[in-house]
Design an enzyme around this catalytic site. Structure first.
Site, short mmCIF file in Angstrom:
data_model
loop_
_atom_site.label_atom_id
_atom_site.label_comp_id
_atom_site.label_asym_id
_atom_site.label_seq_id
_atom_site.Cartn_x
_atom_site.Cartn_y
_atom_site.Cartn_z
CB ALA A 24 -41.33 40.41 -7.69
CD GLU A 64 -41.80 36.48 1.21
OE1 GLU A 64 -40.71 36.08 0.78
OE2 GLU A 64 -42.66 37.00 0.49
CE LYS A 73 -49.02 35.83 9.04
NZ LYS A 73 -48.66 36.86 8.04
CB THR A 124 -49.42 43.31 2.24
OG1 THR A 124 -48.44 44.35 2.46
CG2 THR A 124 -50.44 43.33 3.37
CB ILE A 165 -46.39 37.18 -1.48
CG1 ILE A 165 -44.89 36.87 -1.54
CG2 ILE A 165 -47.17 36.12 -2.23
CD1 ILE A 165 -44.52 35.47 -1.10
#
Length: 544
Positions: A16, A55, A84, A352, A354
């Site tokens: 973050a 992640e 992904k 969701t 990021i």
């Protein structure tokens, strides 16, 4: 008239904090100096390590890397990243015969057929044994073949939508190194107090070693503790416990079962009191269990999770992570903006976290304040963040509200005991009469009506009891047009799968450590398209 903000202070590192720094640095005129540049300082604790265990992201990540000036090849090498192609949901529902259903939520939207959604044709005429997604997207076929979204040469057909899997700890490190090299001031220190002025704004931070640090605009990236937004400014936190039962998680890292095969999808498998994620990185797999403490003790959940892992779980000692699920009433209060877990958290079912960081920072740039901190820009920012949380909350709740498993009390309670948000409840009533349509979703940053269609058809809800006796399209549909559409799509998908590179080979080429034939795979340039292990001043780490 207010003066321009000359300095931004970010408190907390991790994904973050450092992504906030990267985007602000890239989108604003940053860099101290006589040219009027904006200085950015990031303060994080040296005593609280950030632990990343894998992640998954959404398709906006390639844009973010490009805008931040991060080379894709360096990203793959440094973060052990992989591609992904979507999220595979396993065993969340059962079909009309009671068999458990698997389906994928892809990064693709079906084209319309003479202005009519392909989903309507699929419901009326069936898919001939294919998954609905296989009628328009190569994601299922590529995933089944363990292939990536690119080939050695030019891929036929439209670009294949993708996101990334990445190591969150290494990703935060890459962001940090990039930002510091470009002029962000990095301070390793502990926050011990927050000084407010007569208006209640943050005037300064008291640091353990550095003393008083004056503040103009402060970004709170201190994780679940919300050291500034909640503790210093007293902004209330609104729990989503009445909508979502899962409040704990545990995580481990396991090796690839077959080193020659790397899956190109995230997997979310329903267990007895929640679900298990599986995120395949280049060098390992991140996995864990998100569960409800009202339905499993930590010991029971650990035993269930290790049994699910089988041989992969031998010797594993999963860490249990409490989750604060919900959001602050306001994300921007006075001169403080909360980004990441300090602002809120919704379970990582659709990866969701990021996206919400990225989106919030872009909105902050759009409504960037001056020293007056006028109400209208701040109000609009808070309104948009409110809509963003509602959007993600509703889509996550959909998965539980339309579950039909009866083999564990958790799944019964998820369907019958939890509240459904009013905005979703209204649409669920509407969608018993027809499929999600373009104007049904009030706010869309990520989950469009076509995405809702993919979930509804993937869960096979219309083949069980949802909308029974009510659903009627009212349209005259041509079976031959549908058959021709599917035939063309399948031919194109076949060509794409044939041309695509194996996922492992593709990753090795991107990392610069693979040889395919007489050299590296050519044509592999840039492409189109978290929750917390520990969160404090050190910032957000990631579960998924």
């Amino acid at each position: 008239m207010g003066q321009p903000i000359r300095g931004i202070t970010i408190v907390g590192g991790g994904t973050a904090g450092w992504m906030t720094a990267l985007l602000l640095q890239s989108m604003l005129k940053s860099g101290p100096g006589a040219d009027g540049g904006l200085g950015i300082t990031l303060i994080e604790s040296p005593n609280i390590p950030t632990v990343g265990v894998g992640e998954a992201t959404v398709p906006g990540m390639p844009r973010t890397l490009k805008q931040g000036g991060i080379d894709e090849r360096e990203f793959f090498r440094t973060c052990n990243a992989s591609f992904k192609l979507g999220v595979v949901f396993g065993h969340w529902n059962v079909d009309a015969q009671g068999n458990r259903v698997d389906y994928i939520n892809p990064f693709a939207h079906p084209p319309a057929i003479d202005g009519v959604s392909a989903a309507e044709y699929a419901l009326k005429f069936g898919t001939g044994g294919l998954e609905f997604v296989q009628c328009f997207s190569p994601s299922v076929d590529l995933a089944n073949a363990a292939k990536g979204p690119r080939g050695p040469g030019q891929m036929p057909g439209p670009p294949v939508g993708f996101a990334y899997h990445l190591d969150a700890g290494k990703f935060a490190g890459l962001l940090k190194d990039t930002c510091v090299a470009r002029g962000v001031t990095h301070v390793l220190d502990d926050l011990v107090d927050v000084e407010l002025d007569e208006r209640g704004y943050v005037a300064a931070l008291q640091l353990e070693r550095g003393g008083r640090h004056p503040v103009e605009l402060v970004i709170d990236c201190t994780g679940f503790r919300g050291l500034i937004i909640n503790k210093a400014l007293g902004e209330p936190f609104e729990s989503y416990g009445k909508y979502l039962a899962n409040d704990r998680a545990m995580a481990v890292q396991v090796p690839h079962r077959d080193p020659e095969r790397i899956d190109s999808v995230t997997k979310s498998t329903a267990l007895g009191a929640g679900w298990s994620w599986r995120v395949p990185l280049f060098n390992r797999i991140g996995t864990g269990y998100v569960f409800s403490s009202a339905h499993r003790t930590d010991e029971e959940a650990r035993a269930e999770f290790l049994a699910h892992l089988g041989p992969d779980g031998e010797g594993a000692e999963p860490r249990v992570i409490p989750m604060r699920v919900g959001r602050n009433r306001n994300a921007w209060v006075k001169n403080c903006v909360a980004v990441g877990l300090s602002g809120g958290f919704i379970e990582p079912l659709e990866s969701t976290a990021i996206h919400m960081i990225d989106t919030a920072v872009r909105w902050l740039v759009q409504y960037f304040p001056d020293s007056d901190f006028a109400d209208p820009p701040r109000d609009r920012f808070n309104h948009l963040v409110d809509e963003l949380y509602n959007e993600v909350r509703d889509f996550i709740c959909l998965h539980y509200a339309l579950g039909n498993r009866t083999d564990d009390q958790y799944w019964i309670d998820a369907r019958e005991a939890l509240e459904v948000p009013d905005t979703l409840a209204e649409n669920l009533e509407l969608w018993q009469y027809g499929l999600p349509a373009p104007h049904d979703i009030r706010f869309v940053s990520l989950f469009s009506p076509a995405t809702y269609q993919a979930v509804l058809l993937g869960k096979k809800v219309y083949e069980t009891d949802f909308g029974k006796g009510k659903f009627s399209t009212g349209r005259a549909l041509d079976a031959e047009k549908w058959a021709a559409f599917v035939k063309r799509a399948r031919a194109g998908i076949g060509a794409q799968v044939q041309a695509a590179a194996g996922h492992r080979a593709l990753l090795r080429a991107l990392r610069g450590d693979a040889v395919a034939g007489n050299g590296l795979l050519p044509g592999l340039g840039g492409g189109p398209g978290m929750p917390p292990a520990k969160a404090d001043v050190a910032g957000d780490a990631a579960i998924l």
